[in-house]
Design a protein around this motif. Structure first.
Motif, PDB file in Angstrom:
ATOM      1  N   UNK A 374       0.826  -1.207   0.000  1.00 56.15           N
ATOM      2  CA  UNK A 374       0.000   0.000   0.000  1.00 56.15           C
ATOM      3  C   UNK A 374       0.859   1.256   0.000  1.00 56.15           C
ATOM      4  N   UNK A 375       1.908   1.178   0.777  1.00 53.63           N
ATOM      5  CA  UNK A 375       2.809   2.317   0.892  1.00 53.63           C
ATOM      6  C   UNK A 375       3.461   2.602  -0.465  1.00 53.63           C
ATOM      7  N   UNK A 376       3.936   1.546  -1.104  1.00 49.77           N
ATOM      8  CA  UNK A 376       4.555   1.690  -2.416  1.00 49.77           C
ATOM      9  C   UNK A 376       3.579   2.288  -3.407  1.00 49.77           C
ATOM     10  N   UNK A 377       2.344   1.801  -3.364  1.00 47.73           N
ATOM     11  CA  UNK A 377       1.339   2.290  -4.300  1.00 47.73           C
ATOM     12  C   UNK A 377       1.056   3.773  -4.043  1.00 47.73           C
ATOM     13  N   UNK A 378       1.017   4.154  -2.780  1.00 48.16           N
ATOM     14  CA  UNK A 378       0.709   5.550  -2.492  1.00 48.16           C
ATOM     15  C   UNK A 378       1.870   6.472  -2.817  1.00 48.16           C
ATOM     16  N   UNK A 379       3.044   5.917  -2.974  1.00 50.11           N
ATOM     17  CA  UNK A 379       4.218   6.748  -3.249  1.00 50.11           C
ATOM     18  C   UNK A 379       4.583   6.837  -4.725  1.00 50.11           C
ATOM     19  N   UNK A 380       3.967   5.965  -5.536  1.00 54.66           N
ATOM     20  CA  UNK A 380       4.321   5.947  -6.959  1.00 54.66           C
ATOM     21  C   UNK A 380       3.106   6.206  -7.830  1.00 54.66           C
ATOM     22  N   UNK A 381       3.306   6.981  -8.858  1.00 54.66           N
ATOM     23  CA  UNK A 381       2.215   7.295  -9.772  1.00 54.66           C
ATOM     24  C   UNK A 381       1.910   6.119 -10.690  1.00 54.66           C
ATOM     25  N   UNK A 382       2.933   5.678 -11.400  1.00 53.59           N
ATOM     26  CA  UNK A 382       2.762   4.578 -12.352  1.00 53.59           C
ATOM     27  C   UNK A 382       3.657   3.422 -11.946  1.00 53.59           C
ATOM     28  N   UNK A 383       3.063   2.282 -11.782  1.00 55.46           N
ATOM     29  CA  UNK A 383       3.839   1.119 -11.380  1.00 55.46           C
ATOM     30  C   UNK A 383       3.649   0.019 -12.421  1.00 55.46           C
ATOM     31  N   UNK A 384       4.735  -0.641 -12.736  1.00 54.40           N
ATOM     32  CA  UNK A 384       4.652  -1.727 -13.715  1.00 54.40           C
ATOM     33  C   UNK A 384       3.676  -2.803 -13.272  1.00 54.40           C
ATOM     34  N   UNK A 385       2.960  -3.328 -14.237  1.00 52.67           N
ATOM     35  CA  UNK A 385       1.978  -4.365 -13.915  1.00 52.67           C
ATOM     36  C   UNK A 385       2.651  -5.621 -13.384  1.00 52.67           C
ATOM     37  N   UNK A 386       3.888  -5.836 -13.801  1.00 50.14           N
ATOM     38  CA  UNK A 386       4.588  -7.039 -13.328  1.00 50.14           C
ATOM     39  C   UNK A 386       4.741  -7.019 -11.804  1.00 50.14           C
ATOM     40  N   UNK A 387       4.860  -5.817 -11.250  1.00 49.24           N
ATOM     41  CA  UNK A 387       4.952  -5.702  -9.794  1.00 49.24           C
ATOM     42  C   UNK A 387       3.666  -6.224  -9.149  1.00 49.24           C
ATOM     43  N   UNK A 388       2.545  -5.841  -9.744  1.00 50.96           N
ATOM     44  CA  UNK A 388       1.270  -6.286  -9.184  1.00 50.96           C
ATOM     45  C   UNK A 388       1.089  -7.791  -9.349  1.00 50.96           C
ATOM     46  N   UNK A 389       1.593  -8.310 -10.460  1.00 50.98           N
ATOM     47  CA  UNK A 389       1.490  -9.761 -10.657  1.00 50.98           C
ATOM     48  C   UNK A 389       2.249 -10.509  -9.584  1.00 50.98           C
ATOM     49  N   UNK A 390       3.429 -10.009  -9.282  1.00 47.25           N
ATOM     50  CA  UNK A 390       4.228 -10.677  -8.247  1.00 47.25           C
ATOM     51  C   UNK A 390       3.568 -10.555  -6.885  1.00 47.25           C
ATOM     52  N   UNK A 391       3.017  -9.367  -6.639  1.00 49.71           N
ATOM     53  CA  UNK A 391       2.324  -9.122  -5.383  1.00 49.71           C
ATOM     54  C   UNK A 391       1.158 -10.083  -5.230  1.00 49.71           C
ATOM     55  N   UNK A 392       0.431 -10.222  -6.325  1.00 52.17           N
ATOM     56  CA  UNK A 392      -0.727 -11.115  -6.296  1.00 52.17           C
ATOM     57  C   UNK A 392      -0.272 -12.546  -6.040  1.00 52.17           C
ATOM     58  N   UNK A 393       0.806 -12.935  -6.685  1.00 52.21           N
ATOM     59  CA  UNK A 393       1.287 -14.308  -6.513  1.00 52.21           C
ATOM     60  C   UNK A 393       1.590 -14.600  -5.045  1.00 52.21           C
ATOM     61  N   UNK A 394       2.228 -13.645  -4.387  1.00 49.26           N
ATOM     62  CA  UNK A 394       2.545 -13.873  -2.978  1.00 49.26           C
ATOM     63  C   UNK A 394       1.272 -14.041  -2.149  1.00 49.26           C
ATOM     64  N   UNK A 395       0.323 -13.147  -2.393  1.00 50.09           N
ATOM     65  CA  UNK A 395      -0.912 -13.226  -1.617  1.00 50.09           C
ATOM     66  C   UNK A 395      -1.703 -14.495  -1.925  1.00 50.09           C
ATOM     67  N   UNK A 396      -1.681 -14.906  -3.187  1.00 53.56           N
ATOM     68  CA  UNK A 396      -2.395 -16.134  -3.543  1.00 53.56           C
ATOM     69  C   UNK A 396      -1.718 -17.335  -2.878  1.00 53.56           C
ATOM     70  N   UNK A 397      -0.412 -17.368  -2.929  1.00 52.44           N
ATOM     71  CA  UNK A 397       0.315 -18.501  -2.353  1.00 52.44           C
ATOM     72  C   UNK A 397       0.122 -18.624  -0.845  1.00 52.44           C
ATOM     73  N   UNK A 398       0.074 -17.498  -0.179  1.00 53.10           N
ATOM     74  CA  UNK A 398       0.055 -17.537   1.287  1.00 53.10           C
ATOM     75  C   UNK A 398      -1.343 -17.267   1.864  1.00 53.10           C
ATOM     76  N   UNK A 399      -1.818 -16.049   1.653  1.00 54.63           N
ATOM     77  CA  UNK A 399      -3.092 -15.652   2.266  1.00 54.63           C
ATOM     78  C   UNK A 399      -4.270 -16.444   1.694  1.00 54.63           C
ATOM     79  N   UNK A 400      -4.216 -16.738   0.397  1.00 57.52           N
ATOM     80  CA  UNK A 400      -5.344 -17.456  -0.200  1.00 57.52           C
ATOM     81  C   UNK A 400      -5.192 -18.969  -0.091  1.00 57.52           C
ATOM     82  N   UNK A 401      -4.094 -19.498  -0.620  1.00 58.55           N
ATOM     83  CA  UNK A 401      -3.983 -20.959  -0.678  1.00 58.55           C
ATOM     84  C   UNK A 401      -3.691 -21.629   0.659  1.00 58.55           C
TER      85      UNK A 401
END
Length: 469
Positions: A374-401
């Motif tokens: 959240x902090x990173x998102x609030x500090x950056x205007x444009x962020x590469x989508x690959x960053x979000x993909x990696x973020x999602x992967x972590x959350x899916x692997x841990x928080x979801x699965x």
RNA sequence: GGCGCUGUACCCAAGUGGUCUAAGGGGAAGGUCUGCAAAACCUUUAUUCGUCGGUUCGAAUCCGACCGGCGCCUCCA
């Protein structure tokens, strides 16, 4: 990986008998009623343990049995003028539905007691042959004095047990602590044929029989609620080990109770809420987070206030998850590539989970991650989508699965061109014009009125989004 | 009586000898952003871990006593 073994009361290194396979048996419900949210704690925590083992690369053969013949079922069937089978089938189905609603992964198998009568009979026969079980007029009992290790799981010994015995002494038993393996048929009750005449199995024998049949004589993990330690699990050990002359279970795991106003939630006290009742008001994710925030072995107080707090926590993750999905969709390749140590987060997560499934710390790791992103998102205007993909992967692997406290797929709003959605979009565009004209009172009224209908608006930098509650 | 669990901020809760001037969630207060709201971010919210002693260079963590809550010993996750 360490597991707190009830048997040794210490944390032991987890070494399954046959890696990468793990055999796990969880004592399921007696299906005479809906299960309550306290029962749900055990099933959910067992589910998280199973999922984590799978996360670690183990292949888990996970058995969750269903006790479908028992006094309470018979009583219920009489009350409702139904057959015992009708009652048990109805609640067995409800059980599986409710577990699914709680996002508990289906077991590898849900063996039912009545489908394993033969297996039970053969264990009992083996015990009779060894002189451990005795027959009194068609009732078979286990002679606890014939099993020297009796009491080794619960830390009790025969003298103490006898001294404290509050049991109404059954005249037929040699010793008040002897327990029923086979109960002689009573008029109008379900019964099966056996070498000792018609009857039905005692409660403990089914777990010995089904565990052995599907998982082998010695299994890796056997889990259940604290109240099963004695006599249920103690008796299972006595039956299985006496019959097969082998260690029954390597790791015993027991779950703490869910209390309500500091009292154990239980059917008999009447201080319970069924899981399905709670699910009407709170999400499965919130319920799971509520449980995961605490150590599985200790007591936990239940209150709606606490569930609401957990629901807020889930919302926090969901808010980020929605942003992540949006970030992926944008397909940005020339934006910022924030520096975040995913590997380290994975490491922290496995480190704490390896320590006897410390889900409270695991949850803390997830929230720390969420805050960081959240902090990173609030500090950056444009962020590469690959960053979000990696973020999602972590959350899916841990928080979801593993923990099951977020479910990305359920975030997908029906963007289908339903009339309802088109009307909302229309209102939003009108409201946007109003905002541009600085007609805020009217714009706010639209927002408030939609909110009353369960549609929540959020004005972001990139336009207004809406969410149906 | 026996066995076991437990007492940490306003609430829930992790931490079991030094990195603890104690994680994380919720709540509360102030601030940033915003027309406002929501979300998000920043700051603040336990020098203190039931009480009293002891061990130790050092304890929330070990030992002892005491006080309090709960469970199992009977069907119960």
């Amino acid at each position: 990986m360490l597991i707190n073994n009830t048997f040794s009361k210490t944390k032991e290194e987890f070494r399954p008998i046959n890696p990468p396979n793990v055999t796990m048996y969880v004592c399921g419900p007696t299906v005479y009623d809906y299960f309550h949210i306290g029962n749900a704690r055990s099933f959910i925590m067992a589910d998280i343990i199973r999922r984590y083992l799978e996360f670690k690369g183990y292949s888990v053969n996970f058995l969750l049995n269903i006790t479908d013949i028992e006094d309470k079922i018979i009583r219920r069937s009489k009350e409702e003028n139904k057959t015992a089978q009708e009652v048990s089938e109805f609640y067995a189905k409800a059980f599986n539905n409710d577990l699914a609603s709680l996002k508990v992964k289906p077991a590898t198998r849900n063996p039912k007691a009545t489908e394993h009568i033969n297996e039970m009979i053969s264990i009992i026969a083996g015990l009779v042959e060894k002189g451990i079980a005795y027959n009194v007029d068609g009732n078979l009992f286990y002679d606890v004095t014939k099993f020297p290790d009796y009491g080794k799981l619960s830390g009790k010994n025969l003298e103490e047990l006898e001294a404290g015995a509050r049991i109404e002494v059954n005249e037929q038993k040699k010793n008040p602590l002897d327990f029923a393996l086979w109960k002689k048929a009573k008029e109008g009750e379900p019964s099966w044929d056996s070498p000792w005449g018609k009857g039905r199995p005692g409660w403990h024998i089914e777990c010995s029989a089904m565990s052995t049949k599907y998982l082998g004589n010695t299994i890796d993990i056997h889990a259940g609620g604290n109240d099963l330690i004695f006599p249920h699990h103690e008796n299972e050990i006595a039956q299985s080990e006496a019959c097969f002359n082998q260690k029954f279970v390597k790791y015993w795991m027991h779950f703490g109770f869910l209390n309500i106003q500091n009292e154990k939630m239980s059917k008999s006290l009447g201080n319970f809420f069924t899981a399905r009742e709670i699910l009407k008001k709170y999400s499965a994710e919130a319920i799971r987070l509520f449980f995961a925030q605490t150590y599985y072995g200790g007591p936990l107080n239940f209150s709606e206030e606490l569930l609401s707090a957990a629901e807020k926590g889930v919302e926090k993750i969901v808010n980020l998850a929605e942003m992540i999905d949006a970030g992926i969709k944008k397909n940005i390749e020339d934006g910022a590539q924030p520096d975040i140590d995913f590997k380290n987060y994975y490491m922290q997560f496995t480190e704490v989970m390896d320590d006897d499934f410390n889900t409270s710390k695991a949850v803390a790791v997830i929230f720390d991650f969420v805050k960081n992103v959240n902090k990173i998102v609030s500090e950056n205007e444009r962020i590469n989508s690959s960053f979000f993909s990696e973020t999602k992967k972590f959350l899916v692997d841990t928080a979801e699965n593993v923990l099951g406290i977020i479910h990305f797929d359920s975030l997908q709003k029906e963007v289908s061109a339903s009339l309802e959605n088109e009307v909302i979009e229309l209102l939003l565009s009108v409201r946007n014009i109003l905002k541009k004209e600085k007609n805020f009172p009217l714009a706010d009224q639209i927002r408030n009125d939609l909110n009353k209908l369960g549609i929540e608006l959020k004005d972001g930098k990139e336009g207004t989004t809406y969410k149906k509650k």
